[in-house]
Design a protein around this motif. Sequence first.
Motif, PDB file in Angstrom:
ATOM      1  N   ASP A 129      16.344  27.263  37.839  1.00  0.00           N
ATOM      2  CA  ASP A 129      16.266  28.727  37.837  1.00  0.00           C
ATOM      3  C   ASP A 129      16.619  29.308  39.201  1.00  0.00           C
ATOM      4  N   GLU A 130      16.281  28.596  40.269  1.00  0.00           N
ATOM      5  CA  GLU A 130      16.696  29.061  41.606  1.00  0.00           C
ATOM      6  C   GLU A 130      18.216  28.997  41.744  1.00  0.00           C
ATOM      7  N   ILE A 131      18.840  27.995  41.099  1.00  0.00           N
ATOM      8  CA  ILE A 131      20.311  27.914  41.110  1.00  0.00           C
ATOM      9  C   ILE A 131      20.911  29.122  40.371  1.00  0.00           C
ATOM     10  N   LEU A 132      20.320  29.502  39.237  1.00  0.00           N
ATOM     11  CA  LEU A 132      20.812  30.688  38.508  1.00  0.00           C
ATOM     12  C   LEU A 132      20.768  31.904  39.427  1.00  0.00           C
ATOM     13  N   ASP A 133      19.668  32.062  40.167  1.00  0.00           N
ATOM     14  CA  ASP A 133      19.532  33.216  41.063  1.00  0.00           C
ATOM     15  C   ASP A 133      20.590  33.173  42.181  1.00  0.00           C
ATOM     16  N   LEU A 134      20.855  31.964  42.694  1.00  0.00           N
ATOM     17  CA  LEU A 134      21.897  31.839  43.734  1.00  0.00           C
ATOM     18  C   LEU A 134      23.261  32.234  43.180  1.00  0.00           C
ATOM     19  N   ALA A 135      23.539  31.825  41.933  1.00  0.00           N
ATOM     20  CA  ALA A 135      24.836  32.155  41.319  1.00  0.00           C
ATOM     21  C   ALA A 135      24.981  33.678  41.194  1.00  0.00           C
ATOM     22  N   VAL A 136      23.901  34.348  40.780  1.00  0.00           N
ATOM     23  CA  VAL A 136      23.938  35.815  40.670  1.00  0.00           C
ATOM     24  C   VAL A 136      24.166  36.428  42.058  1.00  0.00           C
ATOM     25  N   GLN A 137      23.397  35.939  43.044  1.00  0.00           N
ATOM     26  CA  GLN A 137      23.539  36.461  44.418  1.00  0.00           C
ATOM     27  C   GLN A 137      24.957  36.330  44.951  1.00  0.00           C
ATOM     28  N   LYS A 138      25.632  35.222  44.568  1.00  0.00           N
ATOM     29  CA  LYS A 138      27.002  34.983  45.060  1.00  0.00           C
ATOM     30  C   LYS A 138      28.028  35.764  44.243  1.00  0.00           C
ATOM     31  N   GLY A 139      27.577  36.485  43.221  1.00  0.00           N
ATOM     32  CA  GLY A 139      28.493  37.276  42.402  1.00  0.00           C
ATOM     33  C   GLY A 139      29.276  36.437  41.405  1.00  0.00           C
ATOM     34  N   LEU A 140      28.791  35.224  41.104  1.00  0.00           N
ATOM     35  CA  LEU A 140      29.500  34.366  40.142  1.00  0.00           C
ATOM     36  C   LEU A 140      29.149  34.797  38.718  1.00  0.00           C
ATOM     37  N   LYS A 141      30.032  34.425  37.795  1.00  0.00           N
ATOM     38  CA  LYS A 141      29.810  34.766  36.379  1.00  0.00           C
ATOM     39  C   LYS A 141      29.499  33.530  35.544  1.00  0.00           C
ATOM     40  N   TYR A 152      25.633  27.085  48.596  1.00  0.00           N
ATOM     41  CA  TYR A 152      25.984  27.259  47.185  1.00  0.00           C
ATOM     42  C   TYR A 152      27.211  28.168  47.099  1.00  0.00           C
ATOM     43  N   GLY A 153      28.170  27.813  46.240  1.00  0.00           N
ATOM     44  CA  GLY A 153      29.373  28.640  46.074  1.00  0.00           C
ATOM     45  C   GLY A 153      30.466  28.345  47.090  1.00  0.00           C
ATOM     46  N   ALA A 154      30.262  27.333  47.959  1.00  0.00           N
ATOM     47  CA  ALA A 154      31.256  27.014  49.002  1.00  0.00           C
ATOM     48  C   ALA A 154      32.615  26.666  48.392  1.00  0.00           C
ATOM     49  N   SER A 155      32.613  26.038  47.208  1.00  0.00           N
ATOM     50  CA  SER A 155      33.847  25.803  46.454  1.00  0.00           C
ATOM     51  C   SER A 155      33.586  26.242  45.025  1.00  0.00           C
ATOM     52  N   TYR A 156      34.646  26.563  44.295  1.00  0.00           N
ATOM     53  CA  TYR A 156      34.454  27.181  42.973  1.00  0.00           C
ATOM     54  C   TYR A 156      35.742  27.079  42.168  1.00  0.00           C
ATOM     55  N   VAL A 157      35.661  27.502  40.900  1.00  0.00           N
ATOM     56  CA  VAL A 157      36.867  27.610  40.073  1.00  0.00           C
ATOM     57  C   VAL A 157      37.088  29.063  39.675  1.00  0.00           C
ATOM     58  N   THR A 158      38.301  29.337  39.164  1.00  0.00           N
ATOM     59  CA  THR A 158      38.630  30.673  38.652  1.00  0.00           C
ATOM     60  C   THR A 158      38.162  30.762  37.193  1.00  0.00           C
ATOM     61  N   GLU A 159      38.238  31.963  36.645  1.00  0.00           N
ATOM     62  CA  GLU A 159      37.835  32.151  35.250  1.00  0.00           C
ATOM     63  C   GLU A 159      38.708  31.302  34.315  1.00  0.00           C
ATOM     64  N   ALA A 160      40.021  31.268  34.574  1.00  0.00           N
ATOM     65  CA  ALA A 160      40.926  30.509  33.699  1.00  0.00           C
ATOM     66  C   ALA A 160      40.579  29.013  33.733  1.00  0.00           C
ATOM     67  N   GLN A 161      40.299  28.483  34.931  1.00  0.00           N
ATOM     68  CA  GLN A 161      39.941  27.062  35.047  1.00  0.00           C
ATOM     69  C   GLN A 161      38.620  26.778  34.329  1.00  0.00           C
TER      70      GLN A 161
END
Length: 267
Positions: A21-33, A253-262
């Motif tokens: 759940d803390e990871i979910l919060d980090l994802a929201v904070q980083k603006g990830l979808k 968290y979020g240091a590397s990521y993928v695009t929506e298409a990926q």
Amino acid sequence: MTPYADLHCHTTFSDGSCTPDEILDLAVQKGLKGLSITDHDTVAAYEGLEERARAKGLKLLTGVEFSTTHAGESVHILGYGFDLASHPLLELIERHKNRRGGRNRAILEKLARYHMPISEEEILQLGHKVIGRPHIALAMVKKGYVENPQEAFRKYLAEGKLCWSPGEIISTEETIAIIKEAGGKAILAHPHLLNNPPLLQQLLKLPFDGMECTYANFPPEKNKRWIDLCERKQWLQTGGSDFHGTLKPQIAYGASYVTEAQFQLLF
Ligand code: AMP
Ligand code: ZN
Ligand code: FE
Ligand code: FE
């Protein structure tokens, strides 16, 4: 490239310091979808998690990071988009649980021989579902055997060092087959860390679906080689931070990521 999802992180179910759940919060904070959680050899983090992710506006992709061996070398494989109820997958996870039990005991026996006794209870009491070398390294620091976890790995726990043990061998090929049988995609994790060109050549012949092209804090010029290779092989491209929280404080968290298409190609 707009960051859409971080596809590689560890929670308190393996060797991370944040709960799912803390990871979910980090994802929201980083603006990830979107996101995936890839604990070592377990999917325990997914219990009820999809609904909680959805409630936070996040799309969750099933994930796991398996420890395998190919030609005597350690190889990590990421699995994504598999069915959490797949029997072969759950059996493989059970085998890993036994493998780690035996391996951790072997490592503790070696440490005792080098006058650094640690009891199994001392590492089990950390309360993680999957116990690995980072937990043993922390116990070694706590006991005053080493100054920090890095010293524990460098001198004793890293592959081939004095107190390392490989444990039961679970092959890369078998693991790829089981992930695919579970309806998932098998991805070669962090090729950036492979310092073994002949091993890489062998791995490129295996039936992976893709490769983790963007990884942790590696800059674009280091990722390019893997992106080009994936394009040539028509493999899927994935990416993620390999966030471990306080256990690897240099990686955010979020240091590397993928695009929506990926991201969408992994379901
Ligand atoms: P295990 O799952 O028991 O094989 O431990 C693997 C984990 O240990 C990796 O995912 C890293 O988090 C950590 N690790 C591996 N090598 C090192 C190292 N040299 N220094 C610090 N941590 C390491
Ligand atoms: Zn780890
Ligand atoms: Fe890994
Ligand atoms: Fe990892």
